[in-house]
Design an enzyme around this catalytic site. Structure first.
Site, short mmCIF file in Angstrom:
data_model
loop_
_atom_site.label_atom_id
_atom_site.label_comp_id
_atom_site.label_asym_id
_atom_site.label_seq_id
_atom_site.Cartn_x
_atom_site.Cartn_y
_atom_site.Cartn_z
N PHE A 161 0.84 -1.20 0.00
CA PHE A 161 0.00 0.00 0.00
C PHE A 161 0.87 1.26 0.00
CE2 PHE A 161 -2.28 -3.43 2.14
CZ PHE A 161 -3.39 -3.53 1.31
N LYS A 231 -6.54 -5.16 -2.04
CA LYS A 231 -5.70 -4.20 -2.77
C LYS A 231 -6.53 -3.38 -3.77
CE LYS A 231 -2.32 -2.20 -4.77
NZ LYS A 231 -1.34 -1.33 -4.18
N PHE A 276 -7.21 12.22 0.86
CA PHE A 276 -7.72 12.00 -0.49
C PHE A 276 -8.98 12.80 -0.78
CE2 PHE A 276 -4.82 9.03 -2.41
CZ PHE A 276 -4.00 8.82 -1.33
N CYS A 287 -0.78 3.42 -10.65
CA CYS A 287 -1.59 2.49 -9.86
C CYS A 287 -3.09 2.70 -10.03
CB CYS A 287 -1.22 2.63 -8.39
SG CYS A 287 0.53 2.39 -8.12
#
Ligand code: UGA
Length: 458
Positions: A161, A231, A276, A287
């Site tokens: 991560f 993920k 974020f 990514c």
């Protein structure tokens, strides 16, 4: 201070993930061999030169030379390995599916040289689609069969991560470590590998200090499939969170609110969290775009549409066009104008330009007949190499890019852009127009200096 019970670890792939993980595990006291079939990369790393721009990496490379070695040869150390970490690239195919050819090639090599008396635990750290742990196991078994050999071994999923630009920080001080395996012995070995991180028993490297108030990371143990999905879910969620605030940036503009204030106001709610929520030209990098496309592909295979994630992707596409729209509103005519563009990297503290908003914005400006001058503190060479056909002027400073420009467009929130001498810059520009694609500049101050300032959602 070296605290780990020394394990022999091989890392296949020396990209962001492989190199950072290898150097960190070496620093923690393990015996690490980093393998890559790219001779030029290995040659540089052996000479202590970092192949990627990442804060702290070069120092670790220099101080770690006894514990980490670099080679093109996977087979050499494989018979002694306790753990093999697969960290090779998993690029997107045209249809959004993930190209697993590098992962499978490593798996075949492992099968060909693995010591069946002492099989290593194999870890998938590359971001891979659901089922890849099983796929790697199958590939290795096939090769073993051809060798006339057999043994029981485990392939675990252990997604990373880490953020580019903070890769070492995120490796040493993660929020959590996710390990997907149903094999208790393998889990214990992986726990041993990460023990110094899980217990924070190491002395922090000088370049990567432990953050104040940092608490021990959680070890989340799951099935391999859940780990693989964790993920994608994490990246899809973060990408959606950014697209969400970007969508609200549009309504903030309409009603006359400031999206930075709105983000602060909602981010203080612990259930939402402040991260974020920075509105801007949208997400890029190696990514989010790839992983969002990959999970959309997987969901389409299961006939299980991910509507929110699909919308997040659409909002992100639209977001890149905002900068052009704002230039049209202020400048009116783009053809024949000169635009000074600040920032080529997809985000600060990296020279990575993959899927950077700058690529689309520059191409669009060129297509519309503008002259484009660009400046980036470190990503210039990478950009030049990747887009040699784009007819743009590369500058050595932000001030140079702005000089005689009709507008400045800021696309990457590099620290040095906080402190630019705007008064002087303004005097050198043909028109004092700023489009702040990252909402980082002080709009009041710029307006006082006579600039026409537009941000995103302000
Ligand atoms: C991302 C995740 O943050 C990592 O946890 C993950 O391990 C990594 O992908 C990966 O899958 O390997 P990264 O792509 O390095 O890391 O960069 P981020 O810091 O997440 O930023 C991604 C993009 O979102 C950048 O273009 C950035 O400018 C943009 N962003 C980020 C925003 O526009 N607003 C924000 O508030 C945050």
């Amino acid at each position: 201070m070296k605290t780990a019970d020394k394990l022999n670890i091989i890392i296949a792939g020396t990209g962001y993930v492989g190199l950072t993980t290898g150097l960190a595990l070496g620093y923690l006291g393990h015996n690490v061999t980093c393998v890559d079939n790219n001779t030029a990369l290995i040659d540089k790393l052996e000479r202590g030169i970092s192949t990627i721009f990442e804060p702290g990496l070069e120092e670790l490379l220099r101080d770690n030379s006894d514990d980490v070695s670099f080679t093109e040869e996977l087979f050499e150390d494989l018979p002694r390995a306790d753990i093999v970490i697969i960290a090779v690239g998993t690029p997107s195919k045209k249809n959004g599916d993930t190209d697993l050819s590098f992962v499978e090639a490593v798996a075949r090599n492992i099968g060909a040289a693995m010591n069946t008396e002492h099989p290593p635990v194999i870890i998938n750290k590359s971001t891979v689609p659901i089922g890849t742990a099983r796929r790697v196991e199958t590939v290795i078994k096939e090769v073993l069969e051809r060798r006339g050999a057999a043994c029981s071994f485990c392939v675990a999923s252990n997604p990373e991560f880490l953020r580019e630009g903070a890769a070492l920080h995120d490796t040493f001080y993660p929020d959590r470590i996710v390990v997907g395996t149903e094999d208790v012995q393998a889990l214990n070995l992986i726990r041993q590998m990460y023990a110094p991180i899980l217990e924070q028993t190491f002395t922090p490297p000088q370049a990567v200090p432990r953050p104040e108030g940092y608490s021990l990371p959680a070890l989340v143990t799951t099935s391999p499939t859940s780990a693989e999905l964790i993920k994608y879910t994490a990246n899809a969620f973060l990408a959606t969170k950014i697209s969400f605030i970007n969508e609200f940036a549009a309504i903030a503009e309409k009603v006359g609110a400031d999206i930075n204030e709105v983000a602060k106001g909602i981010g203080l709610d612990k259930r939402i969290g402040p991260g974020f929520l920075k509105a801007g030209v949208g997400w890029g990098g190696s990514c989010f775009p790839k992983d969002v496309r990959s999970i959309l592909f997987t969901s389409s295979q299961y006939n299980c549409e991910l509507q929110l994630v699909q919308a997040a992707l659409e909002v992100n596409r639209r977001q890149r066009k905002k900068v052009i729209e704002k230039l049209q509103q202020t400048l009116k005519v783009i053809r024949g104008s000169t635009i000074g563009l600040l920032g080529l990297a997809f985000k600060p503290n990296t020279d990575d330009i993959r899927e950077s908003p700058a690529i689309d914005v520059i191409q669009e400006l060129l297509d519309m007949g503008a002259r484009v001058k660009v400046y980036d503190p470190i990503a210039r060479e990478k950009y030049k190499l990747a887009y040699p056909e784009q007819n743009i002027v590369y500058c050595n400073s932000a001030a140079e890019a702005a000089q005689e420009s009709d507008a400045v467009v800021l696309l990457t929130d590099w620290d040095e852009f906080w402190h630019l001498p705007w008064e002087k810059i303004g005097d050198s520009m043909s028109q004092k127009i700023i489009v702040d694609g990252r909402n980082m500049l002080n709009s009041d101050e710029l307006r006082q200096l006579g600039f026409t300032y537009t941000g995103i959602g302000r």
